[in-house]
Motif scaffolding. Structure first.
Motif, PDB file in Angstrom:
ATOM      1  N   ASP A 140      30.777  43.284  25.752  1.00 10.02           N
ATOM      2  CA  ASP A 140      29.445  43.353  26.359  1.00 10.02           C
ATOM      3  C   ASP A 140      29.471  43.060  27.857  1.00 10.02           C
ATOM      4  OD1 ASP A 140      29.849  40.612  26.490  1.00 10.02           O
ATOM      5  OD2 ASP A 140      28.384  40.134  24.924  1.00 10.02           O
ATOM      6  N   GLY A 141      30.651  42.684  28.396  1.00  8.52           N
ATOM      7  CA  GLY A 141      30.777  42.445  29.831  1.00  8.52           C
ATOM      8  C   GLY A 141      30.179  41.145  30.309  1.00  8.52           C
ATOM      9  N   ASN A 142      29.807  40.237  29.389  1.00 15.16           N
ATOM     10  CA  ASN A 142      29.115  39.002  29.776  1.00 15.16           C
ATOM     11  C   ASN A 142      30.038  37.796  29.906  1.00 15.16           C
ATOM     12  OD1 ASN A 142      26.614  40.263  29.907  1.00 15.16           O
ATOM     13  ND2 ASN A 142      26.221  39.950  27.722  1.00 15.16           N
ATOM     14  N   THR A 143      31.296  37.934  29.500  1.00 10.85           N
ATOM     15  CA  THR A 143      32.254  36.831  29.614  1.00 10.85           C
ATOM     16  C   THR A 143      33.569  37.371  30.138  1.00 10.85           C
ATOM     17  OG1 THR A 143      31.257  35.672  27.730  1.00 10.85           O
ATOM     18  CG2 THR A 143      33.467  34.984  28.400  1.00 10.85           C
ATOM     19  N   VAL A 144      34.158  36.646  31.059  1.00 13.34           N
ATOM     20  CA  VAL A 144      35.470  37.018  31.582  1.00 13.34           C
ATOM     21  C   VAL A 144      36.362  35.779  31.570  1.00 13.34           C
ATOM     22  CG1 VAL A 144      34.771  36.595  33.998  1.00 13.34           C
ATOM     23  CG2 VAL A 144      36.760  38.040  33.508  1.00 13.34           C
ATOM     24  N   VAL A 145      37.608  35.951  31.150  1.00 10.96           N
ATOM     25  CA  VAL A 145      38.625  34.908  31.292  1.00 10.96           C
ATOM     26  C   VAL A 145      39.635  35.422  32.310  1.00 10.96           C
ATOM     27  CG1 VAL A 145      38.348  33.968  28.975  1.00 10.96           C
ATOM     28  CG2 VAL A 145      39.953  35.831  29.334  1.00 10.96           C
ATOM     29  N   PHE A 146      40.177  34.528  33.127  1.00 12.78           N
ATOM     30  CA  PHE A 146      41.104  34.974  34.160  1.00 12.78           C
ATOM     31  C   PHE A 146      42.106  33.877  34.504  1.00 12.78           C
ATOM     32  CE2 PHE A 146      37.622  32.966  36.404  1.00 12.78           C
ATOM     33  CZ  PHE A 146      38.206  32.317  37.485  1.00 12.78           C
ATOM     34  N   VAL A 147      43.182  34.290  35.168  1.00  8.29           N
ATOM     35  CA  VAL A 147      44.248  33.370  35.579  1.00  8.29           C
ATOM     36  C   VAL A 147      44.174  33.177  37.085  1.00  8.29           C
ATOM     37  CG1 VAL A 147      46.734  32.996  35.706  1.00  8.29           C
ATOM     38  CG2 VAL A 147      45.740  34.086  33.678  1.00  8.29           C
ATOM     39  N   SER A 148      44.236  31.934  37.516  1.00  6.89           N
ATOM     40  CA  SER A 148      44.198  31.609  38.943  1.00  6.89           C
ATOM     41  C   SER A 148      45.055  30.382  39.213  1.00  6.89           C
ATOM     42  CB  SER A 148      42.757  31.340  39.394  1.00  6.89           C
ATOM     43  OG  SER A 148      42.713  30.936  40.743  1.00  6.89           O
ATOM     44  N   ASP A 149      45.610  30.308  40.443  1.00  7.46           N
ATOM     45  CA  ASP A 149      46.396  29.126  40.832  1.00  7.46           C
ATOM     46  C   ASP A 149      45.611  28.229  41.786  1.00  7.46           C
ATOM     47  OD1 ASP A 149      46.385  30.569  43.172  1.00  7.46           O
ATOM     48  OD2 ASP A 149      48.563  30.680  43.397  1.00  7.46           O
ATOM     49  N   ALA A 190      19.800  36.966  33.669  1.00 10.00           N
ATOM     50  CA  ALA A 190      19.385  37.563  34.941  1.00 10.00           C
ATOM     51  C   ALA A 190      20.519  38.335  35.607  1.00 10.00           C
ATOM     52  CB  ALA A 190      18.880  36.472  35.882  1.00 10.00           C
ATOM     53  N   GLY A 191      21.679  38.384  34.939  1.00 12.08           N
ATOM     54  CA  GLY A 191      22.818  39.111  35.498  1.00 12.08           C
ATOM     55  C   GLY A 191      23.619  38.322  36.504  1.00 12.08           C
ATOM     56  N   GLU A 192      23.412  36.999  36.577  1.00 11.42           N
ATOM     57  CA  GLU A 192      24.123  36.154  37.535  1.00 11.42           C
ATOM     58  C   GLU A 192      25.325  35.505  36.847  1.00 11.42           C
ATOM     59  OE1 GLU A 192      20.258  34.685  40.137  1.00 11.42           O
ATOM     60  OE2 GLU A 192      20.889  33.534  38.376  1.00 11.42           O
ATOM     61  N   TRP A 193      26.434  35.467  37.579  1.00 12.30           N
ATOM     62  CA  TRP A 193      27.664  34.881  37.030  1.00 12.30           C
ATOM     63  C   TRP A 193      27.753  33.390  37.332  1.00 12.30           C
ATOM     64  CZ3 TRP A 193      30.985  37.079  33.718  1.00 12.30           C
ATOM     65  CH2 TRP A 193      30.966  38.464  33.583  1.00 12.30           C
ATOM     66  N   SER A 194      28.235  32.640  36.348  1.00 13.41           N
ATOM     67  CA  SER A 194      28.440  31.202  36.546  1.00 13.41           C
ATOM     68  C   SER A 194      29.649  30.959  37.442  1.00 13.41           C
ATOM     69  CB  SER A 194      28.675  30.512  35.195  1.00 13.41           C
ATOM     70  OG  SER A 194      29.928  30.930  34.642  1.00 13.41           O
ATOM     71  N   LYS A 195      29.756  29.759  37.965  1.00 11.21           N
ATOM     72  CA  LYS A 195      30.969  29.395  38.699  1.00 11.21           C
ATOM     73  C   LYS A 195      32.128  29.282  37.713  1.00 11.21           C
ATOM     74  CE  LYS A 195      28.751  26.905  42.499  1.00 11.21           C
ATOM     75  NZ  LYS A 195      28.647  25.608  43.237  1.00 11.21           N
ATOM     76  N   PRO A 196      33.350  29.578  38.158  1.00 13.47           N
ATOM     77  CA  PRO A 196      34.513  29.506  37.252  1.00 13.47           C
ATOM     78  C   PRO A 196      34.675  28.114  36.654  1.00 13.47           C
ATOM     79  CG  PRO A 196      35.090  30.690  39.251  1.00 13.47           C
ATOM     80  CD  PRO A 196      33.724  30.102  39.489  1.00 13.47           C
TER      81      PRO A 196
END
Length: 571
Positions: free
Chosen positions: A308-317, A333-339
């Protein structure tokens, strides 16, 4: 055993703290003897040292020279030590074991690193028990020299011991399936990684060199995208992923978002950022940066979205300068949370990478050097419980994981999957998948049990007849010669029922290749080139400038079939 340990301690006191991790000097008198051949081969050792110091690009030649010397004299400890080191560094790590074991027999006090390297070689062959014994010997030597001065080395070797203990446990729990390397053109002698399957199409990344690459690209190969299609059980339609400028520097594909949108990793922006790209019929175009994930000073190398495009997991250093896994969620509202960084049920104090999230957001796969890894990166799996909480990640075990690096797990179509590993023997990464096991039913298993024959009480006398064996003449074997089939490829630029004039052909094609005309009684056909591989034909067809040109295959100069829809510049 105690006597051996005391001997080792006394011997290593005289060696000091300078361990020989480089190429070890081979004493001429101990190698050559009175042999003229030995004196000649001694020069090979000098050449091998220079190649050893040059790095990975020269290790194959270095090993060839050392193995030739070893065939002459396999009882030289220093020579065996250098061969073992070369295998460990060059990539065929499992082959190092026998040479370090020979060193241990010939000269067990050669240096302390012998026991570290032998432990590593045993670990790569899944000989975890023997690896632990050698690691512990190395630990005793370091502790005798001083725990504080060897603190970093001890920390590293204790991790190796833990990995071997994990390996012993997981080896007993091996799965009932096997894995296998995918065939060419997917895998090559280069690094082949990050496979993403979409129906019958497979996207992957490789740093291989192909026909048409410029000389500057050959010196510093980098990962770029390719695709193949599964047709009648074979992978075909090999092509390069290009942008609208037909650049060979298209970023590395890391994930699929939807049917028209994919994630790419661009190492040239920030510390390395993720970007959205879209595909059309021919090319890929950049849409935008993944702004809610990327940070200017950090490296974001991998990500995965829910359907659904509403959650993303990602790798960062961004934290502690090592890879960790984060997530963001989009509100109504289509706004993304802070990581938000995952807790220790996912992240460890070591590096994490290559994350994949299932479409429903309930299962996550990733690679890690921590937790109960059995060596290098291992692939782990975590699931959400009934309350929506992520459970402690579990090692996916053998044969998916190994003492080598195993990364980027991509599940598809039920229980099938793809992943990367450098266990293949040449130190490069290859793409592996689940091996299909076909159960072989024996003849005995197919037949129904034979019922015992009932005993017949009445005996009927039979007149005795002499039966002469019939002689059947054996047929004379007919040996048929099988003609060698030579397949070549030509580029057809035109065909006409009326013979074309030279002026017409020159107007159509102005290249250097000769135009060859053929007539079958109905059509005049005009072709150029005679290529041994389809890739070469594809490459030159794309650069002809003849819009309707296509490839035709020939077998022993006999026209066979038309090959269309092949292009190195198309999707």
């Amino acid at each position: 055993m105690l006597l051996l340990r005391m001997l080792l301690m006394l011997t290593f006191l005289s060696i000091g703290s300078v361990y020989s991790q480089g190429f070890m000097r081979v004493d001429p008198s101990g190698f050559v003897g009175d042999s003229i051949e030995g004196k000649r081969l001694l020069k090979n050792i000098s050449k091998a040292k220079k190649l050893f110091d040059k790095g990975e690009s020269s290790f194959a030649e270095c090993l060839d020279l050392l193995l030739e010397c070893n065939a002459f004299n396999g009882d030289n400890a220093e020579l065996n030590y250098n061969i073992g080191q070369s295998y460990l560094r060059y990539g065929k790590k499992e082959l190092a074991k026998e040479y370090f074991e020979q060193v241990k027999i010939l000269k067990p006090n050669i240096n302390a690193e012998l026991y570290l390297f032998l432990g590593q070689a045993c670990q790569y062959t899944n000989d975890f028990s023997k690896a632990i014994l050698n690691y512990k010997t190395y630990v005793e030597i370091l502790q005798h020299e001083g725990v504080k001065r060897n603190e970093d080395k001890l920390s590293a070797v204790f991790k190796y011991i833990d990995e071997c203990k994990n390996g012993q446990i997981l080896f007993e729990q091996s799965a009932d399936f096997d894995v296998e390397k995918l065939p060419s053109p997917i895998n090559s002698e280069a690094n082949d990684v990050l496979a993403i399957k979409e129906g019958s199409k497979l996207f992957f990344n490789s740093d291989r060199i192909i026909v048409g690459d410029k000389k500057k690209d050959r010196k510093e190969p980098s990962l770029r995208g390719f695709s193949v299609v599964l047709i009648n059980g074979e992978w075909a339609n090999f092509s390069v992923l290009n942008d609208e400028k037909k650049s060979r520097d298209l970023p590395r594909m890391v994930a699929k978002v939807d049917d028209n949108q994919y994630l790419f990793y661009d190492k040239t922006t920030g510390g390395g950022d993720l970007i959205f790209m879209q595909k059309d019929e021919k090319f890929w175009t950049k849409e935008m940066d993944v702004f809610f994930v990327n940070e200017t000073k950090s490296n974001e190398s991998s990500a995965s979205f829910t359907s659904d495009g509403n959650t993303v997991v990602f790798v960062s250093d961004r934290d502690e300068k090592q890879g960790d896994i984060f997530y963001c969620q989009k509100n109504d509202a289509g706004e993304w949370s802070k990581p938000i960084k995952f807790g220790d049920q996912i992240n460890s104090k070591f590096d994490e990478r290559d994350v994949f999230l299932s479409g429903d957001g309930k299962v996550m796969y990733f690679s890690s050097k921590g937790r109960n890894s059995i060596g290098g990166y291992d692939i782990f799996k975590s699931e959400k419980d009934e309350n929506g909480n992520w459970m402690v990640a579990k090692n996916m075990g053998i044969p998916i994981n190994s003492a080598f690096d195993d990364c980027h797990f991509f599940p598809y179509e039920g229980n099938s999957f793809l992943f990367d590993s450098n266990r293949g023997g040449n130190g490069k990464f290859d793409i592996y998948g689940k091996k299909l096991i076909v159960e072989i039913v024996t003849e005995d298993e197919r037949l129904e049990p034979i019922k015992p024959i009932e005993k017949i009480e009445a005996v009927i006398p039979v007149e005795k007849i002499d039966i002469l064996p019939e002689v059947i003449p054996l047929p004379i074997p007919v040996v048929e010669k099988v003609a060698v089939v030579l397949t070549t490829y030509k580029i057809q630029i035109a065909a006409s029922k009326i013979e074309m004039k030279d002026a017409e052909l020159i107007k159509l094609y102005r290249g250097k290749e000769n135009i060859v005309s053929s007539y079958d009684g109905e059509w005049y056909r005009y072709t150029i080139g005679n290529y041994e591989s389809m890739e070469d034909a594809i490459y030159f067809k794309d650069r002809l400038g003849v819009e309707k040109a296509f490839i035709v295959s020939f077998e022993n100069e006999t026209r066979k079939k038309i090959i269309t829809n092949y292009s190195l510049s198309r999707k």
